[in-house]
Design a protein around this motif. Structure first.
Motif, PDB file in Angstrom:
ATOM      1  N   THR A  84      -2.901  -5.001   9.976  1.00  0.00           N
ATOM      2  CA  THR A  84      -2.085  -6.153  10.300  1.00  0.00           C
ATOM      3  C   THR A  84      -2.158  -7.145   9.143  1.00  0.00           C
ATOM      4  O   THR A  84      -2.808  -6.891   8.131  1.00  0.00           O
ATOM      5  N   GLY A  85      -1.515  -8.289   9.310  1.00  0.00           N
ATOM      6  CA  GLY A  85      -1.481  -9.292   8.245  1.00  0.00           C
ATOM      7  C   GLY A  85      -0.202 -10.099   8.320  1.00  0.00           C
ATOM      8  O   GLY A  85       0.721  -9.768   9.075  1.00  0.00           O
ATOM      9  N   ARG A  86      -0.133 -11.112   7.512  1.00  0.00           N
ATOM     10  CA  ARG A  86       1.042 -11.996   7.540  1.00  0.00           C
ATOM     11  C   ARG A  86       2.277 -11.247   7.040  1.00  0.00           C
ATOM     12  O   ARG A  86       2.179 -10.239   6.336  1.00  0.00           O
ATOM     13  N   ASN A  87       3.452 -11.769   7.388  1.00  0.00           N
ATOM     14  CA  ASN A  87       4.694 -11.197   6.882  1.00  0.00           C
ATOM     15  C   ASN A  87       4.736 -11.326   5.358  1.00  0.00           C
ATOM     16  O   ASN A  87       4.415 -12.376   4.808  1.00  0.00           O
ATOM     17  N   GLY A  88       5.133 -10.256   4.695  1.00  0.00           N
ATOM     18  CA  GLY A  88       5.208 -10.276   3.239  1.00  0.00           C
ATOM     19  C   GLY A  88       3.925  -9.884   2.547  1.00  0.00           C
ATOM     20  O   GLY A  88       3.870  -9.849   1.314  1.00  0.00           O
ATOM     21  N   ALA A  89       2.882  -9.572   3.320  1.00  0.00           N
ATOM     22  CA  ALA A  89       1.604  -9.200   2.708  1.00  0.00           C
ATOM     23  C   ALA A  89       1.670  -7.821   2.050  1.00  0.00           C
ATOM     24  O   ALA A  89       0.859  -7.511   1.172  1.00  0.00           O
ATOM     25  N   GLY A  90       2.621  -6.982   2.508  1.00  0.00           N
ATOM     26  CA  GLY A  90       2.776  -5.660   1.905  1.00  0.00           C
ATOM     27  C   GLY A  90       2.298  -4.523   2.786  1.00  0.00           C
ATOM     28  O   GLY A  90       2.013  -3.427   2.290  1.00  0.00           O
ATOM     29  N   LYS A  91       2.258  -4.734   4.099  1.00  0.00           N
ATOM     30  CA  LYS A  91       1.737  -3.713   5.009  1.00  0.00           C
ATOM     31  C   LYS A  91       2.596  -2.445   4.981  1.00  0.00           C
ATOM     32  O   LYS A  91       2.065  -1.332   4.917  1.00  0.00           O
ATOM     33  N   SER A  92       3.923  -2.613   5.051  1.00  0.00           N
ATOM     34  CA  SER A  92       4.807  -1.451   5.026  1.00  0.00           C
ATOM     35  C   SER A  92       4.726  -0.730   3.688  1.00  0.00           C
ATOM     36  O   SER A  92       4.767   0.506   3.630  1.00  0.00           O
ATOM     37  N   THR A  93       4.599  -1.506   2.624  1.00  0.00           N
ATOM     38  CA  THR A  93       4.460  -0.918   1.290  1.00  0.00           C
ATOM     39  C   THR A  93       3.175  -0.114   1.198  1.00  0.00           C
ATOM     40  O   THR A  93       3.147   0.983   0.630  1.00  0.00           O
ATOM     41  N   LEU A  94       2.105  -0.650   1.776  1.00  0.00           N
ATOM     42  CA  LEU A  94       0.828   0.059   1.765  1.00  0.00           C
ATOM     43  C   LEU A  94       0.928   1.361   2.546  1.00  0.00           C
ATOM     44  O   LEU A  94       0.467   2.416   2.084  1.00  0.00           O
TER      45      LEU A  94
END
Length: 239
Positions: A84-94
């Motif tokens: 999880t994490g804030r929007n724009g942190a790069g979760k989907s990219t990760l």
């Protein structure tokens, strides 16, 4: 007069009771029907507890911007890891980066559900065409309440919930033992979400999922928050 009034009141109460029973039965039938939104994963799927699923180190970049210079993630055996994490942190990219690392592993069968389904699904072909390698696919689609017309329609014309069902079915049919899921509950109704959570809890392999859904994160064995400094332990109390 009192007897007549009491009789009318009793009749009204009885009518209300019958109406309540009908409404309760209808609600129960509707709730139970939600069980059909997914076909179950094979209970025989599993991974050895000591098997290394992922041992990865690297940086995270999106759109030419460095999101995190130093990341590491080690995952072994079955279980559910939440990111999880804030929007724009790069979760989907990760998650996409992890998929690129895992997809060529010959000792694992990896299923991937991106946030943008078009990364995996071909919007110009039908579910029947996309799943044609599995003879039982049409039967499974029917059990998940797809009509014949929906089975033969281009997937780009289907709803997000239907496309999500197709992705889940593909992972079931492929006997995947590792699932990478980006916001898997986002296109399902509140009544459907518990079915998704139960299906994932019963899965015997390894799941790595990205989500902001607190109820989904509660079924995880471990939840990590993605920050610019790396992955850190996350708790709902401190978020």
């Amino acid at each position: 007069k009192k007897a007549a009034a009491l009789k009318r009141k009793l009749k009204s109460v009885n009518a209300a009771g019958r109406r309540y029973e009908k409404e309760r039965a209808a609600f129960r039938e509707f709730s139970d029907s939600e069980q059909a939104i997914l076909t179950a994963f094979d209970p025989a799927i599993g991974l050895p507890a000591g098997k290394t699923v992922l041992a990865w180190e690297g940086s995270l970049t999106a759109g030419g911007q460095l999101l995190c210079p130093d990341l590491s993630l080690s995952v072994k055996g079955p279980g559910i890891l939440g990111l999880t994490g804030r929007n724009g942190a790069g979760k989907s990219t990760l998650l996409k980066q992890l998929h690129s690392v895992l997809q060529n592993r010959t000792d694992l069968r990896v299923g991937y559900m991106p946030q943008d389904y078009r990364e995996v699904l071909n919007p110009d072909i039908s579910p029947s065409q996309w799943l044609q390698h599995w003879p039982e696919a049409r039967t499974r689609l029917g059990s998940m309440r797809f009509t014949i017309r929906e089975m033969e329609s281009p997937m780009g014309e289907l709803s997000g919930g239907q496309q999500a069902k197709i992705l889940f079915l593909a992972m079931v049919l492929a006997q995947c033992d590792v699932l990478l899921l980006d916001e898997p509950t986002r296109n399902f109704s509140p009544l459907s979400a518990p079915v998704i959570r139960q299906a994932l809890q019963n899965f015997g392999g390894r799941i790595i999922l990205v989500s902001h859904d607190r109820k989904l994160l509660q079924i995880c064995d471990e939840v990590l928050e993605l920050t610019s400094q790396g992955l850190i332990p996350w708790t709902s109390e401190t978020s």
